[in-house]
Structures are given as structure tokens and as C-alpha cells.
Motif scaffolding. Structure first.
Motif, PDB file in Angstrom:
ATOM      1  N   UNK B  96     -55.876  -2.658   2.912  1.00 34.93           N
ATOM      2  CA  UNK B  96     -56.509  -3.956   3.152  1.00 34.93           C
ATOM      3  C   UNK B  96     -57.516  -4.198   2.028  1.00 34.93           C
ATOM      4  N   UNK B  98     -59.623  -6.512   1.171  1.00 41.04           N
ATOM      5  CA  UNK B  98     -60.977  -7.044   1.325  1.00 41.04           C
ATOM      6  C   UNK B  98     -61.894  -6.044   2.014  1.00 41.04           C
ATOM      7  N   UNK B  99     -61.351  -4.884   2.355  1.00 41.52           N
ATOM      8  CA  UNK B  99     -62.180  -3.861   2.992  1.00 41.52           C
ATOM      9  C   UNK B  99     -62.436  -2.707   2.018  1.00 41.52           C
ATOM     10  N   UNK B 103     -63.856   1.423   5.128  1.00 39.79           N
ATOM     11  CA  UNK B 103     -63.448   0.476   6.180  1.00 39.79           C
ATOM     12  C   UNK B 103     -61.936   0.526   6.407  1.00 39.79           C
ATOM     13  N   UNK B 107     -60.228   1.631   9.999  1.00 31.70           N
ATOM     14  CA  UNK B 107     -59.497   0.576  10.715  1.00 31.70           C
ATOM     15  C   UNK B 107     -58.876   1.027  12.039  1.00 31.70           C
ATOM     16  N   UNK B 110     -61.490   1.649  15.025  1.00 26.63           N
ATOM     17  CA  UNK B 110     -62.301   0.593  15.637  1.00 26.63           C
ATOM     18  C   UNK B 110     -61.683   0.174  16.968  1.00 26.63           C
ATOM     19  N   UNK B 139     -63.560  -0.417  -3.532  1.00 25.47           N
ATOM     20  CA  UNK B 139     -62.486  -1.235  -2.968  1.00 25.47           C
ATOM     21  C   UNK B 139     -61.139  -0.760  -3.513  1.00 25.47           C
ATOM     22  N   UNK B 155     -55.991   6.880   6.189  1.00 27.26           N
ATOM     23  CA  UNK B 155     -55.966   5.842   7.219  1.00 27.26           C
ATOM     24  C   UNK B 155     -54.902   6.171   8.279  1.00 27.26           C
TER      25      UNK B 155
END
Lengths: 226, 347
Positions: B96, B98-99, B103, B107, B110, B139, B155
Motif C-alpha cells: 500500500x 500511501x502507507x 503501517x 495492516x 488493525x 514508504x 505483512x
């Protein structure tokens, strides 16, 4: 300095307060109709994206109907839309004239455009990101908020910028039905009384407005892009 | 009981003008702790097959049994729950953008009832596992391909899955980075007992880390089993072709075809291909036979490799001597477990 100004723009004498009022009306029309259109646009935009063929909540029949409705409203020229919507406008806001009366047609004129902008923004999300989210057990609603909206913020801002700029043009047109605002100001003095200098001032303000919107949009996009 | 069992899967993709049978009665089973490779050319159906394991692709018929439960029969919500037990990494990483790295890794954690602090600790742990400790606030666009895949792995493992699916996970990487990612996967398999299913079109990937493999062609699994068996006794042509891509020895056929001077024989010479598995005694065998049967053996070229820790190799040799002695040599070497193929005789 002030003398020089009134030498170049003689007809602006005594219109300062009115110009300020009209600029305020333009901004008011833009923001109210812009915000309502944004809400409609983003909802319809995401609906079109998820229901299209291959979307996460594919529903081709629903998609086709919605797509045709959006196209219908997009193809009606704005000035005709205003006339066409008079009964609707009366029913919703109680009057078809003035700034309030202009907001309804502005929403109808802008929301479909906004929808297409949002659809284009959301369509830039790669299928792979959706798949990755699905593989981690994210629900369709989760994908809408956590992937589509979250990941396409810069593209959404770009669509908002473009739409607000086109709204500047539409609000000027709304002046024709007595919507007030800068368009009305320019028509009344510049066009009907041949006070070209008033028209020029109006154009300068509109150009400044567009520039500010564009720069703000670019700035935010730059901050948010990685 | 196998951890993953695919039973008689069928899947046909239809377009307006044609239909493609992507899976044709495919069955296979993966045991806990396996690194299972699925290899095939593009369009063989291997990606469709791996995507059936977490039901990103729904088969038209058949069963997908994970840990004893046929997940095809479950509802959408239960399937999503099951997917948390099956991590997946992709050819193009699918991070992702934009994360931040942290983050991205957080993911899957969460909305799972963990506190921010627990998530942060878990992310730190995962960054350490994949060797990206210093990158947490960067990023994805700032990373190299190999680093992106490491984030993808972190992830995929965040929610502690039992299974990791790798869909062409190294196909977009250079050979050196591929090796490091494969080494990481192998380490995770050992350390965490992670069961890994790998889809690839490169036999070298299978050879490097898999203990079992299936070969796919036109939507069918044409061969499957332990890596060592597949490499030592390939049954189908497609399998042999894939194995050939991992060794130099198949070049001998090209050389023969173009009548290369390297393979020109003198009177009394024979060109032969010795191949052997599971033993490294061939070199000493060569000196033995040359003494025993009075033959000269000239090694033209050879290839040695380890498959699952077992040596496997082949030699292209020119044997010189009398016909009788050459025959004795070939018979003797054959008795010692070396496969001999006579490629050319002097004529």
C-alpha cells in the motif's frame, strides 16, 4: 494609487462594496454546492467502482442503470439544467431564484461531474492492492475505506480541485438566473451596460480564485504523495 | 492429515468468444511444514490454482480442504476469517503505497483487538525477522524490489498464519535478490514451521528450496511428488524440459546437433552421458574402470548439484578402448547405479 486604479477602471467607482458582496456570494455558492456534490460524487463514484464488472461487489444491472443516470445529467447543458430544474428547486429550497435558488441546479450540474472524477480517482487503485487486502481477510466495506479511500487520497484531491475549478465557471453562469455572485455582477454592469472595465475586474478575481484553488490542490497532493 | 488438500478442482474462464479451462480435475496435497512448489509455463493454470487455496479464485467444482475443513462450503465471513491463517505474497508485491512500511505491516493487525502498543511491538519483531529494522518509517517507493518483497512477507506473516502462498514472488527480482528472498523463506519454514506453497515458472526456485513439487501443463497436474524423485526420475517431457533448464548438460544435445568439434571422436571412441544421484563416487569410479578395463575416459563437461542435500550430477565423457572393454565399462558403471546413455559412436 487609488486614483490610478479608478483612472483605469472608471466604472468601478462606488461598486467596491457590491463587488465584495458578490465575491462572497460566489464563494458561498461554490462551497455549499461543492460540499454537497462531493458527498454525492464520492458515494456514487465508489458505488460505480465496486459494482462494475470485476468489482468487489459486482452488480452489472445496477451499475448500468447508475452509469446511464450519471451520463444523462452530464449531457444536459448547465444553462438548460437551470431552467429544467425550476420546479425541483422550488420544491427543495422554496425559491428558484437568488443564491439559494442557484445551489440546487449547481449540485445537479456538478455532482455527475464529481462522480466521474471520483470514479477516475478510485479506478487508479491497482487490482493487486485490492487482492492483497482480500488475502488478509478484509471485508468489502473494509476495502472501500481502508484501500479505496485511504490509498487514493491524492487522486481524490486532484478530482476535487478540478471540480471546484469547473464550479467557478458554473457559479458565474448561475448569475444569469439572478443567482448573484460575480457572474451576475459582470452581466449586469459589464455586459448590459457596456462597462468592460467591470468585466475585466471580475475576470481578474475569477482567475485569482482558480489559481488559489489549483495551488492549494497541488500543495496538498504534493504533501500526501509518496 | 495434509494441511492443504485440493480435491478435483475445475475452473473454466469464459469470455464472449472462447473459454479456457484453467484447472482440469486438479488434486494435490501439502503436508504441514512442506515447501511445495507448483511449476508450469505461463497459462498452465498455476496462479489460478494457488489462488484457489485462499479462495481469491473460486473453483467451479471440487474441494479446498484446509486443516480438515472444506472452506468452499463456508460463508463469506468465515472465509475471511480463514484467510487470516493464510498469508500471501505477490509478484508485484502489492504494497500500500500511501502507507509507511510499518503501517503496511500493521495492516492485518488493525481492528483485531490488539492495542497500539502490541501492534507496534509485533511490527518491530517482523521488521527484524525480514531484516528491515531501519526502514519502518519509509514508504514503499523508497525501497528496492527485494526490500519490497521483504515487507510483503512481513505483512503476510503479521497475523501469524500457518500457510504462506507465494504467487511468482521472485519473478520480478534479479537472481541475487531471488536467492536472498528464497533463503528467507526457507529460514521462516524452519524457524516458524511455516508451510509454504510457491508458484513459479523457474525450476531453479523449486530446486533451491522446495521439498515437494507439482508440474502443471494445460490446467492439469502432470506430475507431483518429492523433489528428489521428480529430479531423479522425471516421467513427462514437460518435467524433463524444466529440469534441463537448471543444468548445463542438456547443451550436449545442441552440440551434437551442430556437430561441434568438442565432440568429434577418434577411432575407437564412444561419447556417453553418465548421470547419477545420491552418491558422489563417480569420479573415483572413473579411475577404477580405467584401470580395471583398460579404457581412457575423458570428461568433456559435467554438472554437479545438490537437490535437497543429495548430490545429483551428470558427466559427458568420451570413452576410448576396445569395443569389448567399453561394453564392460558401461555395464560395470551401470551396476554401480549410474545411468549411462551412449550418445555417439565412432563410425
Amino acid at each position: 494609487m487609488i486614483d490610478l486604479f479608478f483612472n483605469i477602471f472608471p466604472n468601478m467607482a462606488g461598486k467596491g462594496e457590491e463587488l465584495l458582496l458578490c465575491t462572497g456570494q460566489t464563494l458561498l455558492m461554490m462551497f455549499i454546492s461543492g460540499i454537497i456534490s462531493f458527498a454525492i460524487g464520492i458515494v456514487l463514484g465508489i458505488t460505480l467502482i465496486v459494482t462494475m464488472k470485476g468489482g468487489i461487489l459486482e452488480n452489472v444491472v445496477f451499475w448500468t442503470i447508475l452509469d446511464k443516470i450519471v451520463n444523462f445529467f452530464r449531457s444536459v447543458p448547465f444553462i438548460i439544467m437551470i431552467a429544467l430544474l425550476i420546479p425541483v428547486t422550488r420544491a427543495i429550497v422554496g425559491t428558484a431564484i437568488g443564491t439559494t435558488g442557484a445551489i440546487v441546479p449547481l449540485v445537479f450540474g456538478t455532482a455527475p461531474f464529481f462522480t466521474r472524477q471520483m470514479q477516475a480517482a478510485l479506478a487508479e487503485i491497482e487490482k493487486g492492492s485490492i487482492e492483497a487486502a482480500q488475502s488478509m481477510g478484509t471485508s468489502p466495506l473494509g476495502i472501500i475505506f481502508r484501500i479505496y479511500f485511504k490509498e487514493s487520497v491524492p487522486q481524490i484531491i486532484r478530482g476535487v480541485t478540478i471540480t471546484f475549478i469547473s464550479l467557478v465557471g458554473l457559479t458565474a453562469m448561475a448569475g444569469a438566473i439572478g443567482g448573484g455572485g460575480l457572474g451576475d455582477f459582470a452581466i449586469r454592469y459589464g455586459y448590459q451596460r457596456y462597462q468592460t472595465d467591470v468585466t475585466i475586474i471580475t475576470v481578474i478575481i475569477l482567475v485569482a480564485l482558480v489559481t488559489v484553488i489549483q495551488s492549494m490542490g497541488d500543495f496538498i497532493i504534493k504533501k500526501l504523495s509518496h | 492429515m495434509p494441511l492443504i488438500e485440493l480435491k478435483n478442482l475445475n475452473k473454466t474462464f469464459k469470455t464472449k468468444t472462447s473459454s479456457v479451462r484453467a484447472l482440469n480435475d486438479v488434486s494435490l496435497s501439502v503436508e504441514k511444514g512442506d515447501i511445495f512448489g507448483i511449476i508450469g509455463l505461463s497459462g498452465a493454470g498455476k496462479s489460478t490454482l494457488i489462488r484457489c487455496i485462499n479462495l481469491l479464485e473460486r473453483p467451479d467444482s471440487g474441494g479446498v480442504i484446509i486443516d480438515g475443513e472444506d472452506i468452499i462450503k463456508l460463508g463469506e465471513k468465515e472465509i475471511r476469517q480463514k484467510r487470516k491463517n493464510i498469508g500471501m505474497i505477490f509478484q508485484h508485491f502489492n504494497l500500500f503505497n500511501s502507507r509507511t512500511i510499518a503501517q503496511n505491516i500493521a495492516y492485518p493487525l488493525r481492528y483485531g483487538g490488539l492495542t497500539d502498543e502490541q501492534i507496534e511491538n509485533r511490527v518491530k519483531e517482523l521488521l527484524e525477522i525480514v531484516g528491515l529494522e531501519s526502514k519502518e518509517n519509509g514508504y514503499p517507493s523508497q525501497l528496492s524490489g527485494g526490500q519490497k518483497q521483504r515487507v510483503g512477507i512481513a505483512r503476510a506473516l503479521a497475523a501469524n498464519p500457518q500457510i504462506l502462498l507465494c504467487d511468482e514472488a521472485t519473478s520480478a527480482l534479479d537472481p541475487k535478490t531471488t536467492q536472498s528472498i528464497l533463503a528467507l523463506l526457507k529460514e521462516l519454514n524452519k524457524k516458524l514451521g511455516l508451510t509454504i506453497v510457491i508458484v513459479t515458472h523457474e525450476m531453479s526456485v523449486i530446486k533451491a528450496i522446495c521439498n515437494k513439487a507439482a508440474i502443471m501443463e494445460n490446467g492439469e497436474v502432470i506430475e507431483q511428488g518429492a523433489i528428489f524423485d521428480i529430479f531423479s526420475v522425471p516421467r513427462r517431457k514437460a518435467t524433463k524440459d524444466f529440469i534441463a533448464t537448471t543444468s548445463n548438460l542438456h547443451k550436449v544435445y545442441d552440440l551434437l546437433e551442430e556437430d561441434s568439434p568438442a565432440l568429434h571422436l577418434s577411432k575407437g571412441e564412444t561419447l556417453a552421458y553418465f548421470s547419477y544421484i545420491g552418491r558422489a563416487a563417480v569420479e573415483s569410479l572413473i579411475s577404477t574402470v580405467s584401470v580395471m578395463f583398460d579404457v581412457r575416459i575423458n570428461i568433456i563437461f559435467g554438472d554437479l548439484d545438490l537437490i535437497q542435500g543429495m548430490p545429483m550430477g551428470g558427466l559427458i565423457v568420451i570413452i576410448g578402448g576396445t569395443d569389448a572393454n567399453k561394453q564392460k565399462t558401461i555395464d560395470y558403471v551401470g551396476q554401480k547405479g549410474v545411468k549411462v546413455e551412449v550418445l555417439k559412436q565412432y563410425d
